[in-house]
Motif scaffolding. Structure first.
Motif, PDB file in Angstrom:
ATOM      1  N   SER A 138       0.849  -1.198   0.000  1.00  0.00           N
ATOM      2  CA  SER A 138       0.000   0.000   0.000  1.00  0.00           C
ATOM      3  C   SER A 138       0.878   1.239   0.000  1.00  0.00           C
ATOM      4  O   SER A 138       1.986   1.243   0.553  1.00  0.00           O
ATOM      5  CB  SER A 138      -0.921   0.034   1.221  1.00  0.00           C
ATOM      6  N   LYS A 139       0.370   2.289  -0.632  1.00  0.00           N
ATOM      7  CA  LYS A 139       1.028   3.593  -0.607  1.00  0.00           C
ATOM      8  C   LYS A 139      -0.035   4.650  -0.362  1.00  0.00           C
ATOM      9  O   LYS A 139      -0.961   4.818  -1.161  1.00  0.00           O
ATOM     10  CB  LYS A 139       1.752   3.880  -1.925  1.00  0.00           C
ATOM     11  N   THR A 140       0.100   5.369   0.754  1.00  0.00           N
ATOM     12  CA  THR A 140      -0.846   6.408   1.135  1.00  0.00           C
ATOM     13  C   THR A 140      -0.129   7.744   1.223  1.00  0.00           C
ATOM     14  O   THR A 140       0.966   7.841   1.792  1.00  0.00           O
ATOM     15  CB  THR A 140      -1.496   6.081   2.491  1.00  0.00           C
ATOM     16  N   TYR A 141      -0.744   8.765   0.637  1.00  0.00           N
ATOM     17  CA  TYR A 141      -0.210  10.122   0.709  1.00  0.00           C
ATOM     18  C   TYR A 141      -1.067  10.948   1.669  1.00  0.00           C
ATOM     19  O   TYR A 141      -2.299  10.938   1.576  1.00  0.00           O
ATOM     20  CB  TYR A 141      -0.218  10.781  -0.673  1.00  0.00           C
ATOM     21  N   ASP A 142      -0.417  11.646   2.571  1.00  0.00           N
ATOM     22  CA  ASP A 142      -1.131  12.534   3.490  1.00  0.00           C
ATOM     23  C   ASP A 142      -1.441  13.845   2.789  1.00  0.00           C
ATOM     24  O   ASP A 142      -0.563  14.444   2.137  1.00  0.00           O
ATOM     25  CB  ASP A 142      -0.284  12.786   4.740  1.00  0.00           C
ATOM     26  N   LEU A 143      -2.680  14.293   2.937  1.00  0.00           N
ATOM     27  CA  LEU A 143      -3.146  15.520   2.312  1.00  0.00           C
ATOM     28  C   LEU A 143      -3.519  16.533   3.387  1.00  0.00           C
ATOM     29  O   LEU A 143      -3.648  16.188   4.566  1.00  0.00           O
ATOM     30  CB  LEU A 143      -4.357  15.223   1.419  1.00  0.00           C
ATOM     31  N   PRO A 144      -3.684  17.785   3.004  1.00  0.00           N
ATOM     32  CA  PRO A 144      -4.107  18.795   3.980  1.00  0.00           C
ATOM     33  C   PRO A 144      -5.465  18.454   4.600  1.00  0.00           C
ATOM     34  O   PRO A 144      -6.241  17.670   4.051  1.00  0.00           O
ATOM     35  CB  PRO A 144      -4.175  20.084   3.146  1.00  0.00           C
ATOM     36  N   ARG A 145      -5.747  19.072   5.729  1.00  0.00           N
ATOM     37  CA  ARG A 145      -7.018  18.935   6.441  1.00  0.00           C
ATOM     38  C   ARG A 145      -7.272  17.507   6.903  1.00  0.00           C
ATOM     39  O   ARG A 145      -8.424  17.063   6.992  1.00  0.00           O
ATOM     40  CB  ARG A 145      -8.181  19.423   5.575  1.00  0.00           C
ATOM     41  N   GLY A 146      -6.201  16.788   7.173  1.00  0.00           N
ATOM     42  CA  GLY A 146      -6.354  15.448   7.710  1.00  0.00           C
ATOM     43  C   GLY A 146      -6.798  14.395   6.721  1.00  0.00           C
ATOM     44  O   GLY A 146      -7.090  13.263   7.112  1.00  0.00           O
ATOM     45  N   THR A 153       2.339   4.697  -9.655  1.00  0.00           N
ATOM     46  CA  THR A 153       2.779   4.673  -8.264  1.00  0.00           C
ATOM     47  C   THR A 153       3.236   3.279  -7.868  1.00  0.00           C
ATOM     48  O   THR A 153       4.269   3.107  -7.215  1.00  0.00           O
ATOM     49  CB  THR A 153       1.649   5.140  -7.332  1.00  0.00           C
ATOM     50  N   LEU A 154       2.476   2.261  -8.281  1.00  0.00           N
ATOM     51  CA  LEU A 154       2.881   0.886  -7.995  1.00  0.00           C
ATOM     52  C   LEU A 154       4.222   0.576  -8.635  1.00  0.00           C
ATOM     53  O   LEU A 154       5.105  -0.023  -8.006  1.00  0.00           O
ATOM     54  CB  LEU A 154       1.810  -0.089  -8.488  1.00  0.00           C
ATOM     55  N   GLY A 155       4.404   0.969  -9.900  1.00  0.00           N
ATOM     56  CA  GLY A 155       5.671   0.716 -10.577  1.00  0.00           C
ATOM     57  C   GLY A 155       6.846   1.352  -9.859  1.00  0.00           C
ATOM     58  O   GLY A 155       7.912   0.735  -9.724  1.00  0.00           O
ATOM     59  N   ARG A 156       6.673   2.569  -9.375  1.00  0.00           N
ATOM     60  CA  ARG A 156       7.752   3.248  -8.663  1.00  0.00           C
ATOM     61  C   ARG A 156       8.011   2.592  -7.306  1.00  0.00           C
ATOM     62  O   ARG A 156       9.163   2.527  -6.862  1.00  0.00           O
ATOM     63  CB  ARG A 156       7.415   4.728  -8.492  1.00  0.00           C
ATOM     64  N   CYS A 157       6.949   2.113  -6.661  1.00  0.00           N
ATOM     65  CA  CYS A 157       7.134   1.422  -5.384  1.00  0.00           C
ATOM     66  C   CYS A 157       7.907   0.119  -5.563  1.00  0.00           C
ATOM     67  O   CYS A 157       8.721  -0.256  -4.708  1.00  0.00           O
ATOM     68  CB  CYS A 157       5.777   1.131  -4.740  1.00  0.00           C
ATOM     69  N   LEU A 158       7.668  -0.584  -6.672  1.00  0.00           N
ATOM     70  CA  LEU A 158       8.337  -1.859  -6.898  1.00  0.00           C
ATOM     71  C   LEU A 158       9.850  -1.702  -6.925  1.00  0.00           C
ATOM     72  O   LEU A 158      10.584  -2.595  -6.491  1.00  0.00           O
ATOM     73  CB  LEU A 158       7.863  -2.477  -8.217  1.00  0.00           C
ATOM     74  N   ASP A 160       8.817   5.029  -1.606  1.00  0.00           N
ATOM     75  CA  ASP A 160       8.694   4.083  -0.506  1.00  0.00           C
ATOM     76  C   ASP A 160       7.232   3.766  -0.229  1.00  0.00           C
ATOM     77  O   ASP A 160       6.395   4.670  -0.143  1.00  0.00           O
ATOM     78  CB  ASP A 160       9.341   4.631   0.761  1.00  0.00           C
ATOM     79  N   ALA A 161       6.924   2.481  -0.110  1.00  0.00           N
ATOM     80  CA  ALA A 161       5.562   2.055   0.222  1.00  0.00           C
ATOM     81  C   ALA A 161       5.248   2.406   1.672  1.00  0.00           C
ATOM     82  O   ALA A 161       6.145   2.481   2.526  1.00  0.00           O
ATOM     83  CB  ALA A 161       5.417   0.558  -0.004  1.00  0.00           C
ATOM     84  N   ILE A 194      13.432  -6.075   0.115  1.00  0.00           N
ATOM     85  CA  ILE A 194      14.025  -4.753  -0.125  1.00  0.00           C
ATOM     86  C   ILE A 194      13.127  -3.631   0.386  1.00  0.00           C
ATOM     87  O   ILE A 194      13.429  -2.450   0.164  1.00  0.00           O
ATOM     88  CB  ILE A 194      14.304  -4.541  -1.634  1.00  0.00           C
ATOM     89  N   THR A 195      12.046  -3.977   1.066  1.00  0.00           N
ATOM     90  CA  THR A 195      11.044  -2.991   1.443  1.00  0.00           C
ATOM     91  C   THR A 195      11.625  -1.857   2.264  1.00  0.00           C
ATOM     92  O   THR A 195      11.285  -0.689   2.061  1.00  0.00           O
ATOM     93  CB  THR A 195       9.910  -3.649   2.246  1.00  0.00           C
TER      94      THR A 195
END
Length: 362
Positions: free
Chosen positions: A51-59, A90-95, A100-101, A113-114
């Motif tokens: 999984s890859k989660t990005y934090d955004l403004p306002r929670g 995004t998945l390709g870049r995480c692989l 970073d995942a 390699i995680t």
């Protein structure tokens, strides 16, 4: 670049949709050349609950990749397909640990390699490389092509663990130009002096400089003319057969995926909703989303649509629908779909789908 010269290799009029086992110049299609062998028991790349989660403004948060698990076997071409914004890139870049995942596990050649440090990961970079979508932005416009291709050869040691000599580097550069069908004189020129197709050949050459085993290609032909797309896809296929490469090939064009991939994974809102052998998935889709994507591919024949077309827009990944993530656009939605999220389940051998009511084989 507009007005840039094109090499003969970029001037084919062949349409990639119409490619069969061989391209316009006799190049073999990857699907007919190199498949995972029956004796290949260990995956080259394994992903577990990534999984890859990005934090955004306002929670708020955006989950670009949501709990993906898959294996990529040596010598196969796994196509990642889906609409823009579904998380493919995004998945390709995480692989490759370019991003970073947030959670999950990535195994490359059996090694986790995680969470490796950049220093520990550096030796592995030689065996896993990426070809980016924007061929011009991927190249430093102020440096000659020869300098750009020589950089990884100078940074990383040779197979014997020693620093490469200038003569060895020069010989390797000439080999790379031959691999991607460009003249040696290209090494003395700058990126702006090439066409888009030629620049993508240069990016492919750079990815191959250190003889990798795995190449992640992120929409490598989407910005090219159709005739040039066919040539670049054929080049990928030829290189796979010649060098024994393994690809994760990211694309939104099913025609391209059909031409080169041995297996295909369909992504929607950060998750894989269907995965299996390319011919099986594209000719006998079990998920309504996959069926709609295949229906959107232009066909010469005239007739009624086999599946309803996609309706509406893809929901925001910030506010993902409850239950099945596709239910807001599904033509066969039921009450269960709105509340219960389906998981990947086999519909046939080697063919899995995340759908409560998979389509019957057709």
């Amino acid at each position: 670049m507009t007005g840039s010269p094109s090499s003969p290799a970029d001037q084919s009029s062949a349409d990639p949709v119409a490619q069969t086992a061989h391209g316009p110049s006799g190049h073999a299609n990857a699907k007919t050349m190199l498949r995972p062998t029956d004796t290949a028991t260990a995956p080259l790349l394994s992903v577990r609950d990534l999984s890859k989660t990005y934090d955004l403004p306002r929670g708020q948060s955006l989950k670009a990749v949501d709990g993906i698990s898959l294996d990529v076997m040596p010598g196969e071409v796994l196509g990642l397909v889906g609409e823009s914004g579904c998380g493919k890139s995004t998945l390709g870049r995480c692989l490759l640990r370019l991003t970073d995942a947030t959670s999950g596990q990535i195994l490359f050649e059996g090694q986790d390699i995680t969470r490796l440090s950049e220093r520990a990961l550096r030796p592995l970079r030689q065996r896993m490389q990426m070809v980016f979508q924007d061929s011009y932005a991927s190249l430093n416009p102020r440096r000659r092509i020869g300098d750009l291709l020589a950089e990884p050869l100078k940074v990383h040691p040779g197979p014997d663990g020693r620093k490469r000599t200038p003569a060895v580097i020069t010989g390797r550069l000439h080999d790379l130009m031959e691999l991607v069908s460009l003249p040696v004189t290209a090494l003395d020129r700058y990126p702006h002096e090439f066409s888009g197709g030629q620049r993508q050949r240069i990016n492919i050459a750079r990815a191959l400089a250190l003889s990798p085993r795995l190449v992640v290609a992120d929409e490598p032909v989407s910005a090219l003319d159709v005739s040039v797309q066919a040539q670049i896809v054929n080049l990928f296929a030829d290189l796979q057969a010649q060098l024994g490469l393994t690809y994760v090939f990211v694309a939104h064009d099913l025609a391209v995926v059909r031409q080169i991939s041995t297996r295909v994974a369909v992504m929607y809102l950060g998750a894989i909703v269907e995965i299996g052998e390319t011919d099986d998935v594209l000719h006998h889709p079990a998920h309504p989303y996959t069926a709609a994507l295949t229906q959107a591919v232009p066909r010469p024949e005239v007739g009624a649509l086999r599946h309803p077309p996609l309706r509406g827009d893809i929901p925001s990944p910030v506010a993902r629908p409850s239950g099945c993530r596709f239910h807001t656009r599904c033509p066969a939605v039921e009450d269960r779909c709105r509340t219960e999220e389906p998981t990947l389940q086999p519909v046939r051998s080697g063919h899995d789908v995340a759908c409560h009511f998979p389509l019957a084989a057709n």
